[in-house]
Design an enzyme around this catalytic site. Structure first.
Site, short mmCIF file in Angstrom:
data_model
loop_
_atom_site.label_atom_id
_atom_site.label_comp_id
_atom_site.label_asym_id
_atom_site.label_seq_id
_atom_site.Cartn_x
_atom_site.Cartn_y
_atom_site.Cartn_z
N THR A 1 31.77 -6.54 52.79
CA THR A 1 32.92 -5.77 53.28
C THR A 1 34.19 -6.37 52.70
OG1 THR A 1 33.06 -7.18 55.25
CG2 THR A 1 31.88 -5.07 55.48
N GLU B 1 37.86 -4.06 57.57
CA GLU B 1 36.86 -4.41 56.54
C GLU B 1 36.18 -3.15 56.05
OE1 GLU B 1 33.78 -7.08 57.76
OE2 GLU B 1 35.02 -7.80 59.39
P1 ADP Z 1 34.44 -11.70 52.78
O1 ADP Z 1 34.13 -12.32 54.09
O2 ADP Z 1 35.31 -12.56 51.91
O3 ADP Z 1 34.98 -10.31 52.95
P2 ADP Z 1 31.87 -10.55 52.03
O4 ADP Z 1 30.59 -11.32 52.00
O5 ADP Z 1 32.06 -9.53 53.08
O6 ADP Z 1 33.04 -11.61 52.01
O7 ADP Z 1 31.97 -9.87 50.60
C1 ADP Z 1 33.07 -9.03 50.36
C2 ADP Z 1 33.47 -9.02 48.90
O8 ADP Z 1 32.39 -8.54 48.09
C3 ADP Z 1 34.62 -8.05 48.66
O9 ADP Z 1 35.88 -8.66 48.86
C4 ADP Z 1 34.41 -7.62 47.22
O10 ADP Z 1 35.10 -8.51 46.35
C5 ADP Z 1 32.89 -7.77 47.00
N1 ADP Z 1 32.12 -6.50 46.99
C6 ADP Z 1 31.14 -6.23 46.08
N2 ADP Z 1 30.61 -5.01 46.31
C7 ADP Z 1 31.23 -4.49 47.41
C8 ADP Z 1 31.11 -3.24 48.11
N3 ADP Z 1 30.22 -2.31 47.73
N4 ADP Z 1 31.91 -3.05 49.18
C9 ADP Z 1 32.80 -3.98 49.56
N5 ADP Z 1 32.98 -5.18 48.92
C10 ADP Z 1 32.21 -5.45 47.85
N1 RBF Z 2 30.61 -6.01 64.01
C1 RBF Z 2 30.43 -6.01 65.34
O1 RBF Z 2 30.54 -7.05 65.97
N2 RBF Z 2 30.14 -4.85 66.03
C2 RBF Z 2 30.01 -3.65 65.40
O2 RBF Z 2 29.76 -2.65 66.05
C3 RBF Z 2 30.18 -3.63 63.97
N3 RBF Z 2 30.03 -2.48 63.27
C4 RBF Z 2 30.20 -2.48 61.91
C5 RBF Z 2 30.08 -1.28 61.21
C6 RBF Z 2 30.25 -1.24 59.83
C7 RBF Z 2 30.11 0.06 59.11
C8 RBF Z 2 30.57 -2.44 59.13
C9 RBF Z 2 30.75 -2.43 57.64
C10 RBF Z 2 30.70 -3.63 59.82
C11 RBF Z 2 30.52 -3.67 61.21
N4 RBF Z 2 30.64 -4.85 61.94
C12 RBF Z 2 30.49 -4.86 63.31
C13 RBF Z 2 31.31 -5.98 61.32
C14 RBF Z 2 30.45 -7.07 60.85
O3 RBF Z 2 30.31 -7.96 61.95
C15 RBF Z 2 31.25 -7.72 59.72
O4 RBF Z 2 31.22 -6.87 58.60
C16 RBF Z 2 30.77 -9.08 59.42
O5 RBF Z 2 31.23 -9.92 60.44
C17 RBF Z 2 31.28 -9.58 58.08
O6 RBF Z 2 32.66 -9.76 58.07
MG MG Z 3 33.76 -9.06 54.35
#
Ligand code: ADP
Ligand code: RBF
Ligand code: MG
Length: 164
Positions: free
Chosen positions: A41, A94
């Site tokens: 995300t 996110e």
């Molecule tokens: P963070 O906690 O830093 O957000 P994540 O593990 O959630 O780390 O990874 C997010 C990162 O992955 C984004 O900031 C982006 O650079 C990269 N990324 C690669 N593919 C995707 C995608 N399909 N959707 C969102 N982020 C993506």
């Molecule tokens: N986190 C929650 O604690 N509760 C949720 O209902 C929840 N729904 C999510 C739905 C989507 C589509 C996405 C992308 C993330 C969601 N998350 C939720 C967030 C998730 O905990 C988070 O992406 C991770 O903590 C990584 O930052």
């Molecule tokens: Mg993230």
């Protein structure tokens, strides 16, 4: 077993306050998305999350996204809130883009059009239950965006025209 959920969200056409237009440079989060969930995300900056908070409540949303200098637009799901499962202390916006990117894009401009609401944020008994619900959100987003009024927003200049 997880609850059965509707396969489509929102009305036939986006209703106020949608569409909501947001953009900002992708910032670092805790790195949990890819590592623990297998669902990366991209985080919008805090100021952008604060702006969003003036028009939408916390929850899970769907819409369109584009990144950096690339004009390609993809479906997205956004989690806006406190991530109760992880007990975050800050509200985050996110975005998981439904597209396979070959690499990270931290620092690049993320542009999104939020077109509708899917559900409220929840706490979960297990990581698997959270992942299941996110996968359902992804299906709901795709179905919901297939309607003409939502397809029309895919070519909106806000997401199509990259920064010069
Ligand atoms: P963070 O906690 O830093 O957000 P994540 O593990 O959630 O780390 O990874 C997010 C990162 O992955 C984004 O900031 C982006 O650079 C990269 N990324 C690669 N593919 C995707 C995608 N399909 N959707 C969102 N982020 C993506
Ligand atoms: N986190 C929650 O604690 N509760 C949720 O209902 C929840 N729904 C999510 C739905 C989507 C589509 C996405 C992308 C993330 C969601 N998350 C939720 C967030 C998730 O905990 C988070 O992406 C991770 O903590 C990584 O930052
Ligand atoms: Mg993230």
């Amino acid at each position: 077993m997880s609850e059965r959920r509707p396969s489509i969200a929102g009305e036939e056409t986006p209703q106020p306050p949608f569409p909501v237009y947001l953009k900002g440079a992708v910032s670092k989060g805790f790195g949990r998305g890819s590592r623990e969930l297998g669902i990366p995300t991209a985080n919008l900056p805090e100021e952008v999350a604060d702006e969003a908070g003036k028009v939408i409540d916390t929850g899970i949303y769907y819409g369109w996204a584009s990144v950096g200098s690339c004009p390609e637009v993809h479906p997205m799901v956004m989690s806006f809130g406190w991530n109760p499962y992880y007990k975050n202390e800050k509200r985050s916006a996110e975005v998981h883009i439904i597209h396979d990117y070959p690499q990270d894009f931290y620092g690049e401009e993320l542009r999104i059009i939020v077109t509708g609401y899917i559900r409220a944020e929840k706490n979960y008994e297990s990581l698997d239950a959270l992942i299941d619900d996110i996968n359902t959100d992804i299906r709901v987003a795709k179905n919901s965006l297939s309607r003409p009024a939502y397809q029309a927003l895919k070519s909106h200049s806000f997401v199509v025209s990259p920064i010069p």
